[in-house]
Scaffold this active site. Structure first.
Site, mmCIF file in Angstrom:
data_model
loop_
_atom_site.group_PDB
_atom_site.id
_atom_site.type_symbol
_atom_site.label_atom_id
_atom_site.label_comp_id
_atom_site.label_asym_id
_atom_site.label_seq_id
_atom_site.Cartn_x
_atom_site.Cartn_y
_atom_site.Cartn_z
ATOM 1 N N SER A 1 -22.347 3.747 -38.715
ATOM 2 C CA SER A 1 -22.166 4.507 -37.477
ATOM 3 C C SER A 1 -20.714 4.927 -37.278
ATOM 4 C CB SER A 1 -22.631 3.681 -36.281
ATOM 5 O OG SER A 1 -21.826 2.532 -36.135
ATOM 6 N N GLU B 1 1.129 3.868 1.938
ATOM 7 C CA GLU B 1 1.762 4.279 3.196
ATOM 8 C C GLU B 1 3.078 3.542 3.400
ATOM 9 O OE1 GLU B 1 -1.291 3.220 2.670
ATOM 10 O OE2 GLU B 1 -2.731 3.852 4.200
ATOM 11 N N ALA C 1 -26.847 5.853 -38.756
ATOM 12 C CA ALA C 1 -27.747 6.353 -39.803
ATOM 13 C C ALA C 1 -28.775 5.276 -40.153
ATOM 14 C CB ALA C 1 -26.945 6.755 -41.038
ATOM 15 N N ALA C 2 -29.733 5.621 -41.001
ATOM 16 C CA ALA C 2 -30.833 4.716 -41.337
ATOM 17 C C ALA C 2 -30.323 3.389 -41.899
ATOM 18 C CB ALA C 2 -31.773 5.393 -42.330
ATOM 19 N N HIS D 1 0.838 -1.196 0.000
ATOM 20 C CA HIS D 1 0.000 0.000 0.000
ATOM 21 C C HIS D 1 0.878 1.253 0.000
ATOM 22 C CE1 HIS D 1 -3.778 -2.200 1.767
ATOM 23 N NE2 HIS D 1 -3.315 -2.755 0.675
HETATM 24 N N1 LIG Z 1 -22.855 5.336 -31.799
HETATM 25 C C1 LIG Z 1 -22.592 4.549 -30.796
HETATM 26 O O1 LIG Z 1 -22.071 5.026 -29.811
HETATM 27 C C2 LIG Z 1 -22.933 3.080 -30.856
HETATM 28 C C3 LIG Z 1 -22.435 2.270 -29.849
HETATM 29 C C4 LIG Z 1 -22.761 0.929 -29.862
HETATM 30 C C5 LIG Z 1 -23.592 0.454 -30.851
HETATM 31 N N2 LIG Z 1 -24.065 1.240 -31.835
HETATM 32 C C6 LIG Z 1 -24.967 0.697 -32.861
HETATM 33 O O2 LIG Z 1 -26.020 0.044 -32.209
HETATM 34 C C7 LIG Z 1 -26.517 -1.024 -33.020
HETATM 35 C C8 LIG Z 1 -26.744 -2.263 -32.144
HETATM 36 O O3 LIG Z 1 -27.816 -1.967 -31.259
HETATM 37 P P1 LIG Z 1 -28.509 -3.016 -30.298
HETATM 38 O O4 LIG Z 1 -29.373 -2.204 -29.393
HETATM 39 O O5 LIG Z 1 -29.094 -4.109 -31.106
HETATM 40 O O6 LIG Z 1 -27.263 -3.639 -29.552
HETATM 41 P P2 LIG Z 1 -26.775 -3.898 -28.079
HETATM 42 O O7 LIG Z 1 -27.481 -3.043 -27.095
HETATM 43 O O8 LIG Z 1 -25.308 -3.869 -28.139
HETATM 44 O O9 LIG Z 1 -27.168 -5.424 -27.859
HETATM 45 C C9 LIG Z 1 -28.460 -5.776 -27.547
HETATM 46 C C10 LIG Z 1 -28.504 -7.264 -27.301
HETATM 47 O O10 LIG Z 1 -27.735 -7.599 -26.142
HETATM 48 C C11 LIG Z 1 -28.350 -8.707 -25.480
HETATM 49 N N3 LIG Z 1 -28.625 -8.352 -24.100
HETATM 50 C C12 LIG Z 1 -28.405 -9.131 -23.018
HETATM 51 N N4 LIG Z 1 -28.727 -8.501 -21.894
HETATM 52 C C13 LIG Z 1 -29.183 -7.298 -22.219
HETATM 53 C C14 LIG Z 1 -29.666 -6.214 -21.482
HETATM 54 N N5 LIG Z 1 -29.738 -6.223 -20.156
HETATM 55 N N6 LIG Z 1 -30.074 -5.119 -22.159
HETATM 56 C C15 LIG Z 1 -29.993 -5.080 -23.494
HETATM 57 N N7 LIG Z 1 -29.520 -6.067 -24.233
HETATM 58 C C16 LIG Z 1 -29.111 -7.187 -23.623
HETATM 59 C C17 LIG Z 1 -29.595 -9.048 -26.259
HETATM 60 O O11 LIG Z 1 -29.261 -10.040 -27.185
HETATM 61 P P3 LIG Z 1 -29.416 -11.572 -26.755
HETATM 62 O O12 LIG Z 1 -30.877 -11.786 -26.582
HETATM 63 O O13 LIG Z 1 -28.814 -12.351 -27.825
HETATM 64 O O14 LIG Z 1 -28.666 -11.689 -25.474
HETATM 65 C C18 LIG Z 1 -29.882 -7.766 -27.022
HETATM 66 O O15 LIG Z 1 -30.567 -7.996 -28.220
HETATM 67 C C19 LIG Z 1 -25.494 -1.220 -34.102
HETATM 68 O O16 LIG Z 1 -26.046 -0.721 -35.294
HETATM 69 C C20 LIG Z 1 -24.324 -0.364 -33.683
HETATM 70 O O17 LIG Z 1 -23.668 0.159 -34.813
HETATM 71 C C21 LIG Z 1 -23.742 2.563 -31.840
#
Ligand SMILES: NC(=O)c1ccc[n+]([C@@H]2O[C@H](COP(=O)([O-])OP(=O)(O)OC[C@H]3O[C@@H](n4cnc5c(N)ncnc54)[C@H](OP(=O)(O)O)[C@@H]3O)[C@@H](O)[C@H]2O)c1
Length: 349
Positions: A168, A53, A163-164, A51
């Site tokens: 990202s 100290e 984006a749509a 630690h």
């Molecule tokens: N701009 C940014 O900062 C950023 C960051 C990250 C992602 N993204 C974008 O986000 C998109 C992915 O989004 P997403 O919402 O599908 O992905 P996510 O939130 O990463 O994953 C969701 C998945 O995680 C699992 N999961 C397990 N426990 C969970 C909980 N407590 N809460 C939520 N999910 C849980 C589930 O799949 P299972 O049922 O298989 O377990 C759920 O479908 C991508 O297009 C990515 O490019 C952007």
């Protein structure tokens, strides 16, 4: 004034990398001799190292006798991986100990009384607010019994994460992304949902501007109820350790949603004190809905993606305006063309 200067030095030692000794707090300590000159200093080494100290007193040697020990956290009085710090303090013969914050850990607390009983003068509370900030994650984890959770968001001005068409990379600029790597480097673990792993194949490591790995890597955590992470995913490479949490490890609160409280309990048991939740939107929403976000760091980029794009936070359990917890803005900075906003949970964490 000398003691305050010494405490500032101790805080600087602790603050350069507060997670360096995790799951122990990275304490800073300075020894002043009887005339008030700095004769030793140290910061807690990673377990099973000594630690702060003990390091500072060893550096001071005989010069510490009759002097003052200035330390960011109350010296511990228990035997863990190392003997009690109070023993070392008493053996060194310092006549005064000044610490900033009391140790809230019931096992280690009481050091101040042990020192007083041994005839050492003890003063508490010097620069306590600064020390509480340096040791924020560790103090929180001891008091609440779960890691301190930071949610990172990177979004367009209108809160869109992609984006749509799903593109990202990259919404924010290089300076914001570099800052995000500092957040990772300062965390014990970095967490993402399997949705993000499947969409973006992130490595989830802490890297510098040149792409080199930081010396200490956070544990990588993927919430993956049905074990869908591909074996070739970058998050499984050998750059850092990884845990995939599935329904076999933690309880589900709904199909495909592992209960955030149970995820945090699991990670706390693994020694995680500071957790960075990186998304994606569904994970961000579920941690917010569970009230398990203590700090948000949001990077907002100067572009609008509109309503046909993916929001950076999925369903967060907010049915009516008054149900959305208001946070406090605790930081605001410009990083090139992006804006970094830091917020803390309204209840003080
Ligand atoms: N701009 C940014 O900062 C950023 C960051 C990250 C992602 N993204 C974008 O986000 C998109 C992915 O989004 P997403 O919402 O599908 O992905 P996510 O939130 O990463 O994953 C969701 C998945 O995680 C699992 N999961 C397990 N426990 C969970 C909980 N407590 N809460 C939520 N999910 C849980 C589930 O799949 P299972 O049922 O298989 O377990 C759920 O479908 C991508 O297009 C990515 O490019 C952007």
């Amino acid at each position: 004034v000398r003691e305050e200067q010494a405490m500032r030095r101790a805080l600087a030692l602790a603050g350069t990398d507060p997670g360096a000794a995790s799951p122990n707090p990275c304490v800073g300590a300075v020894v002043l001799d009887a005339a008030g000159a700095l004769v030793g200093e140290g910061r807690t080494a990673p377990p099973p190292g000594p630690h702060a100290e003990v390091i500072a007193l060893a550096a001071a040697g005989a010069a510490g006798s009759g002097g003052t020990l200035v330390v960011t956290l109350e010296p511990c009085r228990h035997t863990g991986r190392t003997p009690p710090c109070t023993d070392a303090v008493i053996a060194a013969g310092v006549s005064r100990v000044v610490y900033a914050v009391a140790d809230p850990d019931p096992v280690a607390a009481g050091g101040a009384q042990v020192l007083r009983d041994a005839g050492v003068e003890v003063a508490a509370g010097l620069l306590a607010a600064e020390a509480a900030a340096v040791h924020e994650s560790w103090l929180f984890a001891v008091r609440r019994g779960r890691p301190f959770v930071t949610l990172k968001l990177a979004a367009s001005l209108d809160g869109r994460a992609a984006a749509a068409d799903g593109t990202s990379r990259w919404i924010t600029g290089a300076a914001a992304r570099a800052d995000g790597h500092l957040l990772r480097a300062g965390s014990d673990a970095v967490l993402a949902g399997v949705g993000t792993v499947l969409a973006d194949d992130p490595q989830l490591t802490a890297r510098d501007d040149a792409g080199h790995l930081a010396g200490r890597q956070p544990l990588r955590v993927v919430l993956d109820s049905y074990r869908r992470t591909p074996p070739a995913a970058r998050v499984l490479d050998d750059a850092a350790r990884t845990v995939l949490l599935s329904r076999d490890d933690v309880a589900e609160e709904a199909p495909g949603r592992l209960r955030p409280a149970d995820v945090l309990a699991d990670l706390h048991a693994r020694g995680v004190r500071a957790l960075l939740v990186e998304g994606g939107p569904r994970v961000a929403g579920s941690f917010l809905a569970a009230g398990m976000v203590d700090r948000v760091v949001a990077y907002l980029a100067p572009l609008v993606l509109g309503a046909d794009a993916l929001g950076c936070v999925g369903p967060a359990g907010v049915a009516t305006l008054s149900a959305a917890p208001r946070m406090r803005v605790t930081g605001l900075r410009r990083l090139d063309d992006d804006v970094r906003i830091e917020l803390r949970a309204g209840d003080g964490g």
